[in-house]
Design a protein around this motif. Structure first.
Motif, mmCIF file in Angstrom:
data_model
loop_
_atom_site.group_PDB
_atom_site.id
_atom_site.type_symbol
_atom_site.label_atom_id
_atom_site.label_comp_id
_atom_site.label_asym_id
_atom_site.label_seq_id
_atom_site.Cartn_x
_atom_site.Cartn_y
_atom_site.Cartn_z
ATOM 1 N N HIS A 111 55.228 48.419 39.510
ATOM 2 C CA HIS A 111 53.774 48.258 39.412
ATOM 3 C C HIS A 111 53.161 48.015 40.785
ATOM 4 N N LEU A 112 53.799 47.192 41.604
ATOM 5 C CA LEU A 112 53.271 46.916 42.938
ATOM 6 C C LEU A 112 53.243 48.174 43.798
ATOM 7 N N THR A 114 52.564 51.068 42.853
ATOM 8 C CA THR A 114 51.470 51.968 42.470
ATOM 9 C C THR A 114 50.168 51.635 43.178
ATOM 10 N N VAL A 115 50.097 50.463 43.802
ATOM 11 C CA VAL A 115 48.898 50.092 44.562
ATOM 12 C C VAL A 115 48.887 50.881 45.865
ATOM 13 N N THR A 120 47.201 47.020 50.210
ATOM 14 C CA THR A 120 48.022 45.814 50.128
ATOM 15 C C THR A 120 48.070 45.116 51.481
ATOM 16 N N ASP A 148 40.848 46.473 46.420
ATOM 17 C CA ASP A 148 41.002 47.714 45.670
ATOM 18 C C ASP A 148 41.128 47.394 44.178
ATOM 19 N N ARG A 150 42.703 48.827 41.814
ATOM 20 C CA ARG A 150 44.078 48.939 41.346
ATOM 21 C C ARG A 150 44.878 47.695 41.728
ATOM 22 N N GLN A 151 44.601 47.123 42.902
ATOM 23 C CA GLN A 151 45.307 45.918 43.316
ATOM 24 C C GLN A 151 44.958 44.749 42.405
ATOM 25 N N ARG A 152 43.668 44.612 42.044
ATOM 26 C CA ARG A 152 43.278 43.526 41.142
ATOM 27 C C ARG A 152 43.879 43.736 39.750
ATOM 28 N N VAL A 154 46.758 45.276 38.981
ATOM 29 C CA VAL A 154 48.184 44.937 39.011
ATOM 30 C C VAL A 154 48.378 43.439 39.141
#
Length: 473
Positions: A111-112, A114-115, A120, A148, A150-152, A154
């Protein structure tokens, strides 16, 4: 009746009431400067003691992966986090590239990943020049709207509330060399205190130097393994009447163990194993030269193992006067079912069958290069159909970490315990014997392909191990 007058005492006026308490409570008193300094010094000593213990643990690691895992654990303790991620990505682009997690399952690492890298904190550190990289703190991963999406997302899925990332770079000249980055995750919004930042910064500075040394060792070992793979047989020959399998485990420094098998005229086969003294690329190169020479001698006079080893002895004394070597050469006539062999300071072969697990009784002889003129009598054995002959280097015995007599006993017991179901497969026989004699080191690498071995056996030895298994049909 009037009340009696109280006696007067100097300094005391009895009718006067006692004054109210105006002194400050003891808790509100400002401690003297000396006590403040003592407390601060005690805190510094505690921090330095913790840092020293963590650095000592890191210094005890001998591989890059072990060191990276230790960096994760130590950093988490210093910043007060529970989970973390470290990425080893040398800026010179020569690798190796490794990603390891602490408290994160493989799916969570996925999952990480995919950011987007640029979003990151550790990705920004990796892409930044080593000399300008500074720690990156994200106190609130869920509430920071500038992050981002997506970061939030995940972070919410993994339950991460905050992160703190530091670069891993050496203070090299003329400029620092980037090695990677480490990031630790908090379960709730948080940020390390100034004291914690300082400690993890000091630790990361030392860890980077240690990682750089292990990185160079890893690269040197990889080059040695590649060189060894080029000098050993790419594949074993297919010869009617016999089946072959080889296993080779390389130690951390690269050794001079080798093996060979070649088809000879009249349906015969030549088999050889050997070991050159020393380690590193020099020993690997010497082993390659010795193996190539033995192939030539085997073609010329392979039916006489003593003559082959005598020629090899002369060549070694002339071309490698500072080295010694052990070797065993066997000439197998498949039509007759006989094997004639001679050894120069080498461990005896082991015959494994349904009814026996026995060492071949070879004559004692000094290694090549230790006598002015080498010569020892050969011996002849006749393996039964279905039996397997194991030729191996003495690294197998030393890697057990036991005295030689007990190492031989362990090897024989391992051979005697080969299950009947796998006796038809020489590779499976070799794997079983190696696994039983060297527990915890995993399976060998097949058919002449060099593989990475562990840092050493139970006794801490790190010798190369070679085993050539020959099954007679």
């Amino acid at each position: 009746m009037s009340a009696p007058n109280l006696p007067k005492v100097a300094g005391i006026d009895p009718p006067a009431s006692a004054p109210a308490q105006t002194a400050a409570p003891l808790d509100d008193l400002t401690p003297p400067p000396g006590l403040l300094l003592q407390d601060r010094l005690a805190g510094w000593v505690s921090d330095l003691t913790t840092l020293h213990e963590l650095i000592e643990r890191l210094a005890g690691t001998g591989s890059l992966d072990d060191a990276l895992n230790e960096v994760l654990r130590a950093g988490a303790a210093l910043v007060g986090a529970r989970r973390g991620l470290v990425v080893c990505e040398p800026a010179d682009g020569l690798g190796p590239v490794t990603t390891l997690g602490l408290g994160l399952a493989h799916a969570e690492l996925g999952h990480l990943e995919t950011v987007p890298r640029r979003a990151t904190s550790y990705g920004r550190l990796l892409d930044c020049a080593a000399g300008r990289a500074e720690p990156v703190a994200v106190p609130d991963l869920l509430g920071d709207t500038e992050l981002d999406p997506r970061q939030r997302e995940v972070a919410a899925r993994l339950g991460c509330g905050a992160s703190y990332a530091v670069p891993l770079a050496t203070a090299g000249a003329p400029e620092p060399k980037g090695l990677g980055a480490a990031v630790w995750f908090y379960d709730e919004p948080a940020e390390p205190a100034e004291r914690q930042r300082h400690l993890v910064g000091l630790y990361a500075r030392y860890a980077s130097e240690h990682l750089a040394l292990l990185l160079e060792l890893e690269r040197a070992r990889t080059r040695t393994i590649a060189l060894t793979g080029e000098l050993l047989p790419g594949r074993l020959p297919r010869i009617p009447g016999v089946r072959l399998a080889a296993r080779h485990r390389t130690g951390p420094y690269g050794g001079g163990d080798w093996y060979d098998a070649l088809a000879l005229p009249e349906g015969a086969v030549g088999l050889a194993v050997g070991s050159v003294s020393g380690s590193g690329p020099g020993a690997v190169a010497a082993a390659g030269r010795l193996r190539a020479s033995l192939r030539a001698y085997a073609v010329l006079e392979g039916e006489d193992p003593v003559a082959v080893l005598s020629d090899l002895e002369l060549l070694l004394r002339l071309t490698e006067p500072t080295r010694t070597a052990t070797a065993l050469y066997a000439y197998a006539e498949l039509a007759r079912g006989s094997v004639v062999l001679a050894g120069a300071g080498h461990a005896p072969p082991l015959i494994v069958g349904a009814g026996r697990a026995e060492f071949v009784e070879t004559s004692l002889s000094a290694p090549l290069g230790m006598l002015a003129c080498w010569e020892a009598p050969s011996v002849e054995v006749s393996p039964e159909p279905g039996e397997t002959v194991l030729l191996y280097t003495d690294g197998l015995l030393r890697r057990t970490g036991e005295p030689m007599d007990r190492a031989f006993a362990r090897l024989r017991a391992a051979a005697a315990g080969v299950p009947e179901a796998v006796r038809d497969d020489p590779g499976a026989v070799a794997d079983h014997v190696l696994g039983a004699a060297l527990p915890g080191e995993g399976a060998g690498v097949a058919s002449g392909v060099t593989g990475r071995g562990g840092p050493g056996g139970p006794g801490g030895y790190a010798d190369d191990v070679v085993m050539l298994a020959v099954r007679f049909d």
